[in-house]
Write a protein that holds these residues in place. Structure first.
Motif, PDB file in Angstrom:
ATOM      1  N   SER A   1      -4.997  -3.333  -1.383  1.00 55.69           N
ATOM      2  CA  SER A   1      -4.097  -2.340  -0.774  1.00 55.69           C
ATOM      3  C   SER A   1      -3.605  -1.370  -1.831  1.00 55.69           C
ATOM      4  CB  SER A   1      -2.889  -3.021  -0.142  1.00 55.69           C
ATOM      5  OG  SER A   1      -3.256  -3.618   1.053  1.00 55.69           O
TER       6      SER A   1
ATOM      7  N   ARG B   1      -4.344  -3.090   4.117  1.00 47.82           N
ATOM      8  CA  ARG B   1      -4.915  -4.210   4.873  1.00 47.82           C
ATOM      9  C   ARG B   1      -5.213  -3.822   6.324  1.00 47.82           C
ATOM     10  NH1 ARG B   1      -4.619 -10.117   4.194  1.00 47.82           N
ATOM     11  NH2 ARG B   1      -4.228 -11.211   6.123  1.00 47.82           N
TER      12      ARG B   1
ATOM     13  N   ALA C   1       6.019   5.423  12.956  1.00 44.66           N
ATOM     14  CA  ALA C   1       5.235   6.606  13.363  1.00 44.66           C
ATOM     15  C   ALA C   1       4.809   6.427  14.815  1.00 44.66           C
ATOM     16  CB  ALA C   1       4.015   6.742  12.463  1.00 44.66           C
TER      17      ALA C   1
ATOM     18  N   HIS D   1       2.467 -15.833  -1.795  1.00 45.59           N
ATOM     19  CA  HIS D   1       1.670 -14.715  -2.318  1.00 45.59           C
ATOM     20  C   HIS D   1       1.419 -14.848  -3.814  1.00 45.59           C
ATOM     21  CE1 HIS D   1       1.955 -12.705   1.475  1.00 45.59           C
ATOM     22  NE2 HIS D   1       1.413 -11.607   0.996  1.00 45.59           N
ATOM     23  N   ARG D   2       0.210 -15.219  -4.150  1.00 47.28           N
ATOM     24  CA  ARG D   2      -0.168 -15.242  -5.576  1.00 47.28           C
ATOM     25  C   ARG D   2      -0.397 -13.821  -6.067  1.00 47.28           C
ATOM     26  NH1 ARG D   2      -5.387 -18.586  -5.974  1.00 47.28           N
ATOM     27  NH2 ARG D   2      -5.589 -18.035  -3.786  1.00 47.28           N
TER      28      ARG D   2
ATOM     29  N   GLU E   1       9.152   3.443   7.377  1.00 43.19           N
ATOM     30  CA  GLU E   1       8.872   2.026   7.597  1.00 43.19           C
ATOM     31  C   GLU E   1       9.421   1.610   8.972  1.00 43.19           C
ATOM     32  OE1 GLU E   1       7.241  -0.668   6.375  1.00 43.19           O
ATOM     33  OE2 GLU E   1       8.227  -1.763   8.000  1.00 43.19           O
ATOM     34  N   ALA E   2       8.543   0.961   9.744  1.00 36.95           N
ATOM     35  CA  ALA E   2       8.934   0.573  11.104  1.00 36.95           C
ATOM     36  C   ALA E   2      10.052  -0.470  11.111  1.00 36.95           C
ATOM     37  CB  ALA E   2       7.715   0.033  11.845  1.00 36.95           C
TER      38      ALA E   2
ATOM     39  N   ASN F   1      -7.601  -8.392   3.135  1.00 37.32           N
ATOM     40  CA  ASN F   1      -7.495  -8.164   1.694  1.00 37.32           C
ATOM     41  C   ASN F   1      -6.275  -8.854   1.077  1.00 37.32           C
ATOM     42  OD1 ASN F   1      -5.167  -6.793   2.273  1.00 37.32           O
ATOM     43  ND2 ASN F   1      -5.858  -4.820   1.542  1.00 37.32           N
ATOM     44  N   ASN F   2      -6.153  -8.738  -0.221  1.00 40.82           N
ATOM     45  CA  ASN F   2      -4.938  -9.120  -0.925  1.00 40.82           C
ATOM     46  C   ASN F   2      -4.226  -7.849  -1.369  1.00 40.82           C
ATOM     47  OD1 ASN F   2      -4.702 -11.950  -0.865  1.00 40.82           O
ATOM     48  ND2 ASN F   2      -6.430 -12.127  -2.260  1.00 40.82           N
ATOM     49  N   GLN F   3      -3.055  -8.046  -1.985  1.00 46.31           N
ATOM     50  CA  GLN F   3      -2.267  -6.880  -2.391  1.00 46.31           C
ATOM     51  C   GLN F   3      -3.061  -5.925  -3.280  1.00 46.31           C
ATOM     52  OE1 GLN F   3       2.088  -8.149  -3.384  1.00 46.31           O
ATOM     53  NE2 GLN F   3       0.724  -9.819  -3.934  1.00 46.31           N
TER      54      GLN F   3
ATOM     55  N   GLY G   1       0.820  -1.204   0.000  1.00 50.16           N
ATOM     56  CA  GLY G   1       0.000   0.000   0.000  1.00 50.16           C
ATOM     57  C   GLY G   1       0.857   1.258   0.000  1.00 50.16           C
TER      58      GLY G   1
ATOM     59  N   ILE H   1       3.773  -7.493   4.746  1.00 52.23           N
ATOM     60  CA  ILE H   1       3.417  -8.927   4.781  1.00 52.23           C
ATOM     61  C   ILE H   1       3.752  -9.571   3.431  1.00 52.23           C
ATOM     62  CG2 ILE H   1       1.573 -10.590   5.255  1.00 52.23           C
ATOM     63  CD1 ILE H   1       0.073  -8.367   6.709  1.00 52.23           C
ATOM     64  N   SER H   2       3.898  -8.758   2.386  1.00 46.63           N
ATOM     65  CA  SER H   2       4.223  -9.299   1.057  1.00 46.63           C
ATOM     66  C   SER H   2       5.732  -9.329   0.805  1.00 46.63           C
ATOM     67  CB  SER H   2       3.538  -8.459  -0.023  1.00 46.63           C
ATOM     68  OG  SER H   2       2.157  -8.402   0.199  1.00 46.63           O
TER      69      SER H   2
HETATM   70  C1  FAD Z   1      -0.450 -15.627   5.131  1.00 44.83           C
HETATM   71  C2  FAD Z   1      -0.825 -14.569   4.115  1.00 44.83           C
HETATM   72  C3  FAD Z   1      -0.930 -14.910   2.771  1.00 44.83           C
HETATM   73  C4  FAD Z   1      -1.272 -13.934   1.823  1.00 44.83           C
HETATM   74  N1  FAD Z   1      -1.366 -14.308   0.508  1.00 44.83           N
HETATM   75  C5  FAD Z   1      -1.610 -13.366  -0.425  1.00 44.83           C
HETATM   76  C6  FAD Z   1      -1.647 -13.722  -1.811  1.00 44.83           C
HETATM   77  O1  FAD Z   1      -1.526 -14.894  -2.179  1.00 44.83           O
HETATM   78  N2  FAD Z   1      -1.826 -12.722  -2.722  1.00 44.83           N
HETATM   79  C7  FAD Z   1      -1.985 -11.417  -2.342  1.00 44.83           C
HETATM   80  O2  FAD Z   1      -2.097 -10.545  -3.225  1.00 44.83           O
HETATM   81  N3  FAD Z   1      -2.008 -11.067  -1.037  1.00 44.83           N
HETATM   82  C8  FAD Z   1      -1.824 -12.004  -0.074  1.00 44.83           C
HETATM   83  N4  FAD Z   1      -1.824 -11.657   1.252  1.00 44.83           N
HETATM   84  C9  FAD Z   1      -2.174 -10.276   1.621  1.00 44.83           C
HETATM   85  C10 FAD Z   1      -1.019  -9.306   1.483  1.00 44.83           C
HETATM   86  O3  FAD Z   1       0.054  -9.740   2.278  1.00 44.83           O
HETATM   87  C11 FAD Z   1      -1.499  -7.943   1.940  1.00 44.83           C
HETATM   88  O4  FAD Z   1      -2.678  -7.594   1.241  1.00 44.83           O
HETATM   89  C12 FAD Z   1      -0.497  -6.829   1.708  1.00 44.83           C
HETATM   90  O5  FAD Z   1       0.792  -7.105   2.195  1.00 44.83           O
HETATM   91  C13 FAD Z   1      -1.033  -5.592   2.412  1.00 44.83           C
HETATM   92  O6  FAD Z   1      -0.217  -4.504   2.107  1.00 44.83           O
HETATM   93  P1  FAD Z   1      -0.247  -3.232   3.042  1.00 44.83           P
HETATM   94  O7  FAD Z   1       0.789  -2.321   2.548  1.00 44.83           O
HETATM   95  O8  FAD Z   1      -1.636  -2.765   3.154  1.00 44.83           O
HETATM   96  O9  FAD Z   1       0.135  -3.769   4.500  1.00 44.83           O
HETATM   97  P2  FAD Z   1       1.404  -4.522   5.043  1.00 44.83           P
HETATM   98  O10 FAD Z   1       1.902  -5.519   4.081  1.00 44.83           O
HETATM   99  O11 FAD Z   1       0.997  -4.981   6.404  1.00 44.83           O
HETATM  100  O12 FAD Z   1       2.486  -3.378   5.178  1.00 44.83           O
HETATM  101  C14 FAD Z   1       2.384  -2.386   6.174  1.00 44.83           C
HETATM  102  C15 FAD Z   1       3.766  -1.885   6.512  1.00 44.83           C
HETATM  103  O13 FAD Z   1       3.628  -0.850   7.485  1.00 44.83           O
HETATM  104  C16 FAD Z   1       4.644  -0.997   8.452  1.00 44.83           C
HETATM  105  N5  FAD Z   1       4.204  -0.329   9.695  1.00 44.83           N
HETATM  106  C17 FAD Z   1       3.305  -0.763  10.609  1.00 44.83           C
HETATM  107  N6  FAD Z   1       3.191   0.135  11.602  1.00 44.83           N
HETATM  108  C18 FAD Z   1       4.015   1.161  11.291  1.00 44.83           C
HETATM  109  C19 FAD Z   1       4.333   2.394  11.918  1.00 44.83           C
HETATM  110  N7  FAD Z   1       3.786   2.764  13.091  1.00 44.83           N
HETATM  111  N8  FAD Z   1       5.219   3.226  11.324  1.00 44.83           N
HETATM  112  C20 FAD Z   1       5.822   2.877  10.143  1.00 44.83           C
HETATM  113  N9  FAD Z   1       5.564   1.698   9.512  1.00 44.83           N
HETATM  114  C21 FAD Z   1       4.660   0.868  10.075  1.00 44.83           C
HETATM  115  C22 FAD Z   1       4.818  -2.494   8.594  1.00 44.83           C
HETATM  116  O14 FAD Z   1       6.087  -2.818   9.130  1.00 44.83           O
HETATM  117  C23 FAD Z   1       4.666  -2.949   7.140  1.00 44.83           C
HETATM  118  O15 FAD Z   1       5.894  -2.977   6.473  1.00 44.83           O
HETATM  119  C24 FAD Z   1      -1.518 -12.606   2.227  1.00 44.83           C
HETATM  120  C25 FAD Z   1      -1.420 -12.272   3.583  1.00 44.83           C
HETATM  121  C26 FAD Z   1      -1.097 -13.239   4.521  1.00 44.83           C
HETATM  122  C27 FAD Z   1      -1.021 -12.881   5.988  1.00 44.83           C
END
Ligand code: FAD
Length: 491
Positions: A443, A431, A241, A63-64, A39-40, A438-440, A19, A47-48
């Motif tokens: 986001s 997410r 943050a 992660h598909r 980034e923390a 959700n998936n990627q 995201g 998660i990706s």
């Molecule tokens: C087991 C599993 C399998 C999955 N499989 C798939 C798949 O097959 N295909 C797919 O598309 N998606 C899949 N997903 C979902 C995918 O991982 C997420 O949708 C995606 O990573 C979300 O992106 P995001 O940036 O919203 O959040 P995140 O990936 O959670 O990234 C958020 C970031 O913010 C950082 N952060 C948190 N708090 C702070 C703070 N206070 N200050 C600064 N940084 C901070 C975190 O360290 C992290 O790096 C899966 C998820 C899981 C758990």
């Protein structure tokens, strides 16, 4: 433009997962707007990410890359060249009572695998459920929703154990939203009709194959981060943050754990929405907002990557472990995702996935004990003798799953409304940012729309984004977009 820590920007982004990076990338490439991403942790991808330990690359859950949203798909191919993608066949099965069952569930396969008498009992149970349907009210939870569609016996065999492993709470406490999102439009009759091909519904190719970067999803986000950096934005690691305060001019002062601070005209946040609310110091959130934030829960996750001799490999990308005698929830086989992730040709790497709560017994075990525990579970399942496990690595992932319990929808509404009223220039996306399972693609899409709102003054409602309307794990879903086919390597 104000000078902020010697870096000119009007946009601050919290989190360098899909995201946060997508928002920064979109602002940079489409509008020439630089941003400051904080980034923390010390890696990109959230998660990706793809973890790399001594050359063994593995995901936090495989992660598909699949989406119905063409803008997201085009973006993936804009960031990573087509020849860095593989097109992978998808195989995933359920392991239960030492037998494999197809997943998504195919009724004939399931009934045959269960044996004659159990199958009759399941069909009878289904028919009984058609007559004595679970009440409308009980269908609002996962248990009632699935039982109404598959019968109680199939529900107990194929849905209850695994779902309760994932969430750690009774299936009757999980909202049906989750089932509806993951098992679209499927019921026993429709599934049987599909199986016989009586009513021809196209099984989406997205279920049978998917795209995957050669070196895992982390490759996508590492490349995206490089492009963002070279376009003039900045990613700061180990910079969580910690405090947000609204100033009289409408800007937001954000302070970070590394001692830095930013004054942002616009803030895009992918950190968990309930933690976000709790770090706001001005205006101080009223008690009912803090209470709502406390009601939003997450499930944590840990993966034990075990390197094993190739002879124990299986063709599946992953296997769901329904067997109640082990704590293990799922096994990824990373050679089936991409051979490029496996540095030694005579071995593979399994990702043994445990759904846990932070600080519970598994979470608190030492890495060495966890590796031994996971190896023992492989042996109990009859998949690999524990002594054959070559080595292992542990990764703990807090807040991997936003929980959809009975409190979440109302609490989320309360937080959304308060944030929208007090912080019109703060965009929670992604997410945990939106507490959305959700998936990627979701986001990324919410991040793109936040960037559009910031850059063009448009007024997209990010909470209305639904990237999954037709397709998820449904065997009847059809892929609606006429996307162009990029060139893939088939391995
Ligand atoms: C087991 C599993 C399998 C999955 N499989 C798939 C798949 O097959 N295909 C797919 O598309 N998606 C899949 N997903 C979902 C995918 O991982 C997420 O949708 C995606 O990573 C979300 O992106 P995001 O940036 O919203 O959040 P995140 O990936 O959670 O990234 C958020 C970031 O913010 C950082 N952060 C948190 N708090 C702070 C703070 N206070 N200050 C600064 N940084 C901070 C975190 O360290 C992290 O790096 C899966 C998820 C899981 C758990």
């Amino acid at each position: 433009m104000t000078t902020l820590n010697s870096f000119d920007t009007k946009v601050t982004v919290i989190g360098a997962g899909p995201g946060g990076l997508t928002a920064a990338y979109w602002l940079n490439t489409r509008y020439g707007i630089t941003s400051s991403v904080h980034e923390a942790s010390n890696v990109v991808g959230g998660i990706s990410q793809t973890v790399n330990r001594e050359g063994w690359r593995f995901d936090i859950g495989g992660h598909r890359f699949f989406t119905k949203v063409s803008i997201v798909e085009e973006l993936w191919h804009e960031i990573l060249p087509a020849d860095e993608f593989l097109l992978r066949p998808r195989l995933s099965r359920i392991y239960y009572k030492s037998k494999f069952f197809d997943y998504p569930l195919k009724p004939l396969n399931a009934l045959l695998g269960l044996g004659f008498f159990e199958s009759i009992a399941c069909v009878f149970s289904y028919l009984t459920t058609r007559v004595f349907k679970p009440s409308k009210e009980s269908q609002l939870n996962f248990e009632g929703w699935v039982a109404a569609r598959f019968g109680w016996r199939l529900y107990r065999t194929f849905f209850k154990t695994y779902t309760e492993k994932v969430w750690g709470i009774p299936a009757s406490s999980i909202q049906a939203d989750w089932a509806a999102q993951r098992i679209k439009n499927l019921n026993l009759v429709r599934a049987i009709i599909n199986a016989f091909g009586i009513k021809r519904t196209k099984i989406t190719s997205l279920i049978e194959e998917f795209e995957y970067p050669k070196f895992g999803p982390g490759q996508m986000w590492e490349t995206c981060a490089e492009k963002i950096n070279s376009a003039g934005s900045r990613i700061t690691f180990n910079s969580a943050a910690q405090e947000i305060a609204l100033q009289s001019n409408g800007e937001m002062a954000v302070t970070f754990s590394d001692g830095s601070s930013q004054t942002a005209q616009f803030l895009i946040s992918t950190m968990p929405i309930n933690t976000l609310v709790k770090i706001i110091s001005n205006p101080k959130p009223p008690q009912e907002i803090v209470d709502a934030a406390n009601l939003l829960k997450h499930r944590d996750f840990l993966t034990v990557a075990l390197v094993v001799p190739l002879q124990y490999s299986f063709p599946d990308n992953w296997i769901y472990i329904h067997s109640p005698e082990v704590r293990l929830g799922r096994i990824q086989n990373f050679i089936s995702w991409s051979p490029f992730m496996i540095p030694e040709p005579d071995k593979t790497c399994f990702g043994l996935e445990y759904f846990v709560n932070e600080n519970d017994d598994l979470w608190s075990m030492t890495n060495a004990d966890l590796i031994a525990f996971a190896a023992k579970e492989l042996e109990i399942l009859g998949l690999v003798p524990a002594l054959e496990v070559v080595k292992g690595y542990v990764v703990r992932v807090p807040k991997a799953y936003p929980v959809y319990d009975q409190d979440y929808a109302l609490s989320l509404d309360v937080l959304r409304s308060w944030l929208a009223a007090e912080f019109p220039n703060l965009y929670p996306v992604g997410r945990n940012g939106m507490h959305r399972y959700n998936n990627q693609d979701h986001s990324m899409m919410t991040a793109i729309l936040a960037a559009e709102n910031i850059a063009t003054g448009s007024n997209h409602d990010l909470w209305k984004v639904n990237v999954e309307e037709e397709y998820h794990e449904s065997a009847s879903g059809e892929k609606g977009t006429g996307r162009s086919a990029p060139h893939f390597i088939r391995v």
